[in-house]
Design a protein around this motif. Sequence first.
Motif, PDB file in Angstrom:
ATOM      1  N   ILE A   1       0.845  -1.202   0.000  1.00 26.43           N
ATOM      2  CA  ILE A   1       0.000   0.000   0.000  1.00 26.43           C
ATOM      3  C   ILE A   1       0.876   1.246   0.000  1.00 26.43           C
ATOM      4  O   ILE A   1       0.637   2.197  -0.769  1.00 26.43           O
ATOM      5  CB  ILE A   1      -0.945   0.004   1.214  1.00 26.43           C
ATOM      6  N   TYR A   2       1.900   1.249   0.851  1.00 26.09           N
ATOM      7  CA  TYR A   2       2.767   2.434   0.908  1.00 26.09           C
ATOM      8  C   TYR A   2       3.443   2.672  -0.445  1.00 26.09           C
ATOM      9  O   TYR A   2       3.519   3.813  -0.922  1.00 26.09           O
ATOM     10  CB  TYR A   2       3.832   2.289   1.996  1.00 26.09           C
TER      11      TYR A   2
ATOM     12  N   ILE B   1      -2.801   5.884   5.661  1.00 28.54           N
ATOM     13  CA  ILE B   1      -3.877   5.106   6.285  1.00 28.54           C
ATOM     14  C   ILE B   1      -4.707   4.444   5.196  1.00 28.54           C
ATOM     15  O   ILE B   1      -5.096   5.086   4.227  1.00 28.54           O
ATOM     16  CB  ILE B   1      -4.806   6.025   7.120  1.00 28.54           C
ATOM     17  N   ASP B   2      -4.975   3.143   5.349  1.00 24.52           N
ATOM     18  CA  ASP B   2      -5.860   2.442   4.417  1.00 24.52           C
ATOM     19  C   ASP B   2      -6.854   1.615   5.234  1.00 24.52           C
ATOM     20  O   ASP B   2      -6.480   0.632   5.877  1.00 24.52           O
ATOM     21  CB  ASP B   2      -5.059   1.541   3.486  1.00 24.52           C
ATOM     22  N   ILE B   3      -8.126   2.023   5.218  1.00 23.61           N
ATOM     23  CA  ILE B   3      -9.180   1.295   5.931  1.00 23.61           C
ATOM     24  C   ILE B   3      -9.824   0.317   4.961  1.00 23.61           C
ATOM     25  O   ILE B   3     -10.527   0.710   4.034  1.00 23.61           O
ATOM     26  CB  ILE B   3     -10.238   2.267   6.492  1.00 23.61           C
ATOM     27  N   GLY B   4      -9.557  -0.970   5.162  1.00 19.64           N
ATOM     28  CA  GLY B   4     -10.139  -1.988   4.301  1.00 19.64           C
ATOM     29  C   GLY B   4     -11.399  -2.571   4.908  1.00 19.64           C
ATOM     30  O   GLY B   4     -11.948  -2.050   5.880  1.00 19.64           O
TER      31      GLY B   4
ATOM     32  N   THR C   1      -7.077  -2.598   8.830  1.00 16.89           N
ATOM     33  CA  THR C   1      -6.662  -1.217   8.576  1.00 16.89           C
ATOM     34  C   THR C   1      -5.145  -1.158   8.652  1.00 16.89           C
ATOM     35  O   THR C   1      -4.556  -1.572   9.653  1.00 16.89           O
ATOM     36  CB  THR C   1      -7.292  -0.256   9.595  1.00 16.89           C
ATOM     37  N   GLU C   2      -4.547  -0.651   7.591  1.00 13.84           N
ATOM     38  CA  GLU C   2      -3.086  -0.549   7.544  1.00 13.84           C
ATOM     39  C   GLU C   2      -2.641   0.875   7.861  1.00 13.84           C
ATOM     40  O   GLU C   2      -3.245   1.846   7.377  1.00 13.84           O
ATOM     41  CB  GLU C   2      -2.565  -0.968   6.160  1.00 13.84           C
ATOM     42  N   ILE C   3      -1.602   0.986   8.676  1.00 10.61           N
ATOM     43  CA  ILE C   3      -1.032   2.272   9.073  1.00 10.61           C
ATOM     44  C   ILE C   3       0.460   2.218   8.775  1.00 10.61           C
ATOM     45  O   ILE C   3       1.157   1.303   9.229  1.00 10.61           O
ATOM     46  CB  ILE C   3      -1.251   2.559  10.571  1.00 10.61           C
TER      47      ILE C   3
ATOM     48  N   ALA D   1      -0.269  13.614   6.040  1.00 13.20           N
ATOM     49  CA  ALA D   1      -1.079  12.415   6.214  1.00 13.20           C
ATOM     50  C   ALA D   1      -1.975  12.237   4.998  1.00 13.20           C
ATOM     51  O   ALA D   1      -2.619  13.190   4.544  1.00 13.20           O
ATOM     52  CB  ALA D   1      -1.935  12.513   7.475  1.00 13.20           C
ATOM     53  N   VAL D   2      -1.990  11.007   4.454  1.00 14.97           N
ATOM     54  CA  VAL D   2      -2.841  10.717   3.301  1.00 14.97           C
ATOM     55  C   VAL D   2      -3.637   9.454   3.575  1.00 14.97           C
ATOM     56  O   VAL D   2      -3.189   8.548   4.281  1.00 14.97           O
ATOM     57  CB  VAL D   2      -2.030  10.551   1.988  1.00 14.97           C
ATOM     58  N   GLY D   3      -4.829   9.391   3.019  1.00 11.87           N
ATOM     59  CA  GLY D   3      -5.677   8.216   3.122  1.00 11.87           C
ATOM     60  C   GLY D   3      -5.763   7.522   1.779  1.00 11.87           C
ATOM     61  O   GLY D   3      -5.833   8.185   0.741  1.00 11.87           O
TER      62      GLY D   3
END
Length: 501
Positions: free
Chosen positions: A126-127, A143-146, A150-152, A214-216
Amino acid sequence: MDSAGKPTQHNDIYAVIDLGSNSFHMLMVKVVGGSVQVIGRVKRKVRLAAGLNDSLVLSKQAMTRGWECLALFAERLQDIPSANIRIVGTATLRLARNVKTFLAEAEAILGQPIQVISGEEEARIIYLGVAHTSNCDSNRLVIDIGGASTEIIVGQGFQPMLLSSLNMGCVTFLERYFENNELSEANFNAAIAAAEQEIRTVSDQYLQQGWQNAVGASGTVQAMQEILVGQGKDEVITLPRLEAIMQQALACGHMDQLNLPGLAQERKQVFPSGLAILIALFRVLNISGMTLSGGALREGVLYSMLPQLQHQDVRARTMQSMMVRYYIDQQHAERVADMAATLASQLHQQWNLASFEGLAMLRSGALLHELGLLIEYKNHHHHGAYIISHAELPGFTRAQQQLLMALVYNHRADIHKEILSKQTMTSVLLAVRLTRLLRLSVILSMRRRYEVLPEVQITAQAEALTLTLPEGWLDHHPLMRAELEQEVEYQQQAGWQLSIE
């Protein structure tokens, strides 16, 4: 088909399939001009995580939904070389005890292997997807809310430094905290509290590491941004804005009544649970503001197959690709960009041109100002602006793309101030200042030869500009004099003062 009647192998076409906990996605691209061109996107809401019971067994109904979706994807994969295809599974497939049953049928349908990746590997990919599609030199939080995790991540450039995958997602939290479809304070508070507890298991190391941006990278963040824009705000997500959106949702009372401006129909079901998780992230990690990234897991997998496009300056790669694809005179584009930089260097402190990456946007506008010439000359500034508005431009946020469109639209002829006024992050004043400098740069470079560029000085008294040329230069360049005199009139009509000496 080739001459023998066999299917042609599209060696420059690549496909990535992401078997997510909420949706299955297929992304298909073609490598064109040193960049990727999306030629197909297919998304189906499968809600795989909803079929995972307390014993972590995936229901036959959920698996069937997944297999039916993959049968649709399979047709598009037939003509693509296997080496150009990657299929990954995420949180739900990591958790399911009967995952082998699902994978056996899924791989038979697709004719391709499926890789179920770990949470940490998902965070890393993701990064990389964000890094390859979004421009940022400083530390950034991603931040990725699946659907089920959720990945940080915190990283810099193309290098992730902290990776975490937390056991919470918009589908699993929907089943757990909004099962009755009520949008109540009790439901929201319970979901937020559970998310906060999960985040606190890793929060200390993230707060200690720190970040500048910060990005989503998820549908939840995209939904929040679309709601903000739909309600007339800019695209920056903040905690007060999230809490205000929650109050709007509470006022609806029930999922069936959820109707917020900007909220897409397909996001409604998982919107409350995603919102609760995002609020928890903002609160525990003290996030001041967040914008939407240009890519995530699928893009990370894709770029791992394209070593020739890795670890390049994302924005520079996009500029180069656009110039190649639209046959822009690159030497002249650089000439105009150099002239714009010369003018800007004399005013950038007084006019604060470096704010909001203004100098970089001015250069980008100069490089793309002749983008529309491939269509026709008379309205090429309008054509170029249209292309920019509708193109995928990795390395540029939506707000930056909007500014770039306004610069190209207004680089010549009549000035349309209403287009300049539609900035969501950049100040309108900065957009005006950049436009004025770009217009002058285009005129001063019109001979398309470096050796005839004049030595110019530009000064400003507040917003009144004075352009000073070498003594006698205008007398020897009557066409340039006429163009500059016309430009004085254009800027006066827009309410801007310009003097030529």
